[in-house]
Write an enzyme that holds these catalytic residues in place. Structure first.
Site, PDB file in Angstrom:
ATOM      1  N   GLY A 301       4.704   5.127   1.407  1.00  0.00           N
ATOM      2  CA  GLY A 301       5.560   3.952   1.468  1.00  0.00           C
ATOM      3  C   GLY A 301       4.887   2.681   0.977  1.00  0.00           C
ATOM      4  N   SER A 302       5.179   1.578   1.662  1.00  0.00           N
ATOM      5  CA  SER A 302       4.734   0.260   1.196  1.00  0.00           C
ATOM      6  C   SER A 302       3.223   0.077   1.217  1.00  0.00           C
ATOM      7  CB  SER A 302       5.385  -0.839   2.040  1.00  0.00           C
ATOM      8  OG  SER A 302       6.773  -0.882   1.818  1.00  0.00           O
ATOM      9  N   THR A 303       2.479   0.987   1.859  1.00  0.00           N
ATOM     10  CA  THR A 303       1.020   0.871   1.822  1.00  0.00           C
ATOM     11  C   THR A 303       0.472   1.076   0.414  1.00  0.00           C
ATOM     12  OG1 THR A 303       0.774   3.214   2.413  1.00  0.00           O
ATOM     13  CG2 THR A 303       0.739   1.606   4.212  1.00  0.00           C
ATOM     14  N   MET A 304       1.313   1.570  -0.498  1.00  0.00           N
ATOM     15  CA  MET A 304       0.893   1.740  -1.887  1.00  0.00           C
ATOM     16  C   MET A 304       1.105   0.493  -2.737  1.00  0.00           C
ATOM     17  SD  MET A 304      -0.466   4.694  -2.822  1.00  0.00           S
ATOM     18  CE  MET A 304      -1.514   4.342  -1.420  1.00  0.00           C
TER      19      MET A 304
END
Length: 579
Positions: A301-304
């Site tokens: 998810g948004s951790t990328m």
């Protein structure tokens, strides 16, 4: 008349002579036997006395094995995590036992086994010379059993594996079977290294099979090698406590936490929920055996987004002064629509990360192309084995289509369409934390400086770290502030995948970050599966765990606090934006 008398006299003489001959023959044979036996006795005892000794030895001298204890597994400071302790194994020789022996009642009571079953086994295996009664019991219990003085009951020393930290280190250390062979974790991965080699010795036994004397050593037992892991048991306990607390507080399905040393790639802590106690496997659930930090895959998810931003900065076409128009707050790709929580308008690259803008990062991805992002993901170790050597490691999926569709480029930039494990995600953030060097990950304590490979420039990682700082100070990760240390990181909230695809109401809450942000020492990834208490965003569920763990971990590692108590920069508890 005289002829008949002469004939009778001759017959009598003949009969008498035959009788004397037979008597003499029998006597002669008897004397020969006596002489032969006497000679044999003299021969055995004086001339050739080795024969009797050898026959006696055959009946009293045995060759026994000498058990070798398994090597000790310890943490980086020598705290034991797995040790082998001496115990006793009780066995029986049914051919020497009476199945109707009254004392078997006391024996069955001491061993906590069915008396009827014990007697039945003795009768069934009456022709055998060996059966187990109870393996690996405490020496005190074995002493009580042997005090019953039952013919055919014996004991011998063996070793039993004991795990002092129990469920806290279960997923890393693993466990052995009853024969001291590794079945899970590092016990399995390093089974040959940890296993010792049994020795052999000749012993003298009495007619009851008890050892009277050790005679000769044939081969000495070789103990197994010790294994020192990279984990810090203090941090392991800390991480386990906080992860277990958040899983219980949010009635979550499970969770994972991984902590890495930024400058070496060593794993300092790795915990999962649920867990199990390797010292008591009576309630063992198979689903709890997996080290989910390594074996379970998820979309990050948004951790990328910070990694995709690093790919954009690396091209040279973007800088920290670049702005992106995210209006009207959504983008359509045919039947797919991606959205932000609101229309942020024209924002900087830092705000794209701080506010976790899907629209902003996807516009950048469309511009630089999917290959640019995918190549950086690959250089950071995604889609590849970590090389940690742990059984059952899942590699994950990193797509590489011949031609990228716009929607694929967009979703790749914010962590959908690929899969990673928690350890891979921590490795990617470790590269950003240490200035762009990718080190091999290790669960074994390193005795020398690791050799890393530069995969990003220091300039780019410095700029990305400043963006991550803003996530914690004013963005979606405000709850990740670790006490009186500065930190940076990124929240992530992804749909869990079920049998029918994405589950609308089930999420994984993630936070990946580092501290202290100006000179990172530790990288930590927290992932909580399916929280059910109402809160489910990464900034609400995972970020507070990161804050508590990092604050205590840095203090335990003697890292000097950066923020003054009660000062203007002191941490405050504020509800973070969703991300």
């Amino acid at each position: 008349m005289s002829g008949q008398g002469t004939q009778r006299t001759w017959s009598q003489r003949l009969a008498s002579g035959l009788k004397a001959w037979r008597y003499g023959s029998v006597l002669g044979v008897f004397l020969l036997v006596i002489v032969a036996l006497g000679w044999r006795l003299v021969d055995l005892h004086v001339v050739d006395n080795d024969f009797l000794r050898k026959q006696g030895d055959v009946r009293t001298i045995r060759v026994e094995s000498i058990d070798a204890h398994r090597g000790v597994v310890s943490d980086r400071y020598g705290e034991p995590l797995a040790v082998s302790t001496p115990v006793q194994t009780l066995w029986a020789n049914p051919s020497e036992m009476d199945a109707d022996e009254a004392r078997l009642t006391n024996l069955s009571r001491l061993l906590n086994i069915s008396e009827a079953r014990l007697r039945e086994r003795l009768k069934t295996y009456v022709d055998r010379e060996f059966i187990y009664l109870r393996r690996k019991v405490q020496p005190g219990l074995a002493k009580e059993v042997m005090a019953l003085d039952i013919d055919g009951v014996y004991s011998r020393q063996e070793y039993r594996r004991y795990y002092p930290a129990g469920e806290v280190t279960a997923h890393i250390v693993g466990f052995t079977n009853i024969d001291e062979r590794g079945q899970e974790g590092m016990e399995l991965a390093y089974n040959q290294w940890l296993s010792g080699e049994s020795g052999r010795k000749r012993v003298l036994k009495d007619n009851r099979g008890r050892v009277i004397k050790d005679l000769t050593l044939i081969r000495d037992a070789s103990p197994g090698h010790n294994l020192q892991l990279s984990i810090d048991l203090r941090l392991q306990y800390l991480a386990y406590r906080e992860l277990k607390a958040v899983v219980q507080a949010h009635s979550a399905r499970g969770g994972t936490l991984v902590m890495l040393d930024v400058d070496t790639g060593e794993v300092l802590a790795m915990v999962n929920q649920g867990s199990y106690n390797p010292n008591d496997r009576s309630q063992l659930a198979p689903e709890n055996l997996r080290n989910k930090a390594i074996t379970d895959l998820f979309e990050p998810g948004s951790t990328m987004k910070p990694v995709a931003m690093a790919a954009a900065l690396e091209t040279g076409d973007y800088s920290t002064n670049t702005t992106i128009d995210t209006s009207p707050g959504y983008r359509r790709f045919g039947r797919f629509t991606i959205r932000d929580h609101r229309n942020y308008g024209v924002i900087s690259l830092t705000d794209i990360i701080a506010k976790s803008s899907n629209v902003g990062i996807s516009r950048i991805a469309t511009d630089i192309g999917g290959d640019t992002i995918r190549n950086l993901y690959s250089r950071l170790g995604l889609g590849q084995p970590t090389g940690i050597g742990f059984p059952g490691e899942a590699v994950g999926v990193l797509p590489s289509p011949p031609k990228w569709r716009p929607v694929e480029e967009a979703t790749l930039s914010y962590g959908y369409g690929l899969s990673v494990n928690a350890l891979q995600l921590a490795q990617a953030y470790m590269v950003i934390a240490n200035g762009g060097v990718r080190y091999p990950l290790s669960l074994i304590k390193l005795d020398r400086e690791p050799e890393g490979q530069r995969v990003l420039s220091e300039k780019v990682t410095y700029e990305v770290r400043n963006m991550l700082r803003e996530v914690v100070s004013r963005g979606s990760g405000k709850r990740a502030q670790p006490g009186f240390y500065t930190a940076g990181g990124k929240t992530g909230t992804v749909h869990l995948v079920g049998k029918q695809g994405y589950e609308d109401s089930q999420y994984k809450a993630i936070f990946a970050g580092m501290a202290p942000i100006d000179n990172p020492r530790i990288v930590t990834v927290v992932a909580v599966d399916a929280p059910q208490s109402g809160e489910y965003y990464g900034g609400e569920v995972a970020a507070p765990v990161f804050a508590r763990v990092m604050s205590d971990a840095l203090r335990l590692l003697n890292v000097k606090p950066e923020l003054e108590v009660g000062g203007a920069n002191a941490p405050v508890k504020t509800a973070g934006e969703r991300g």
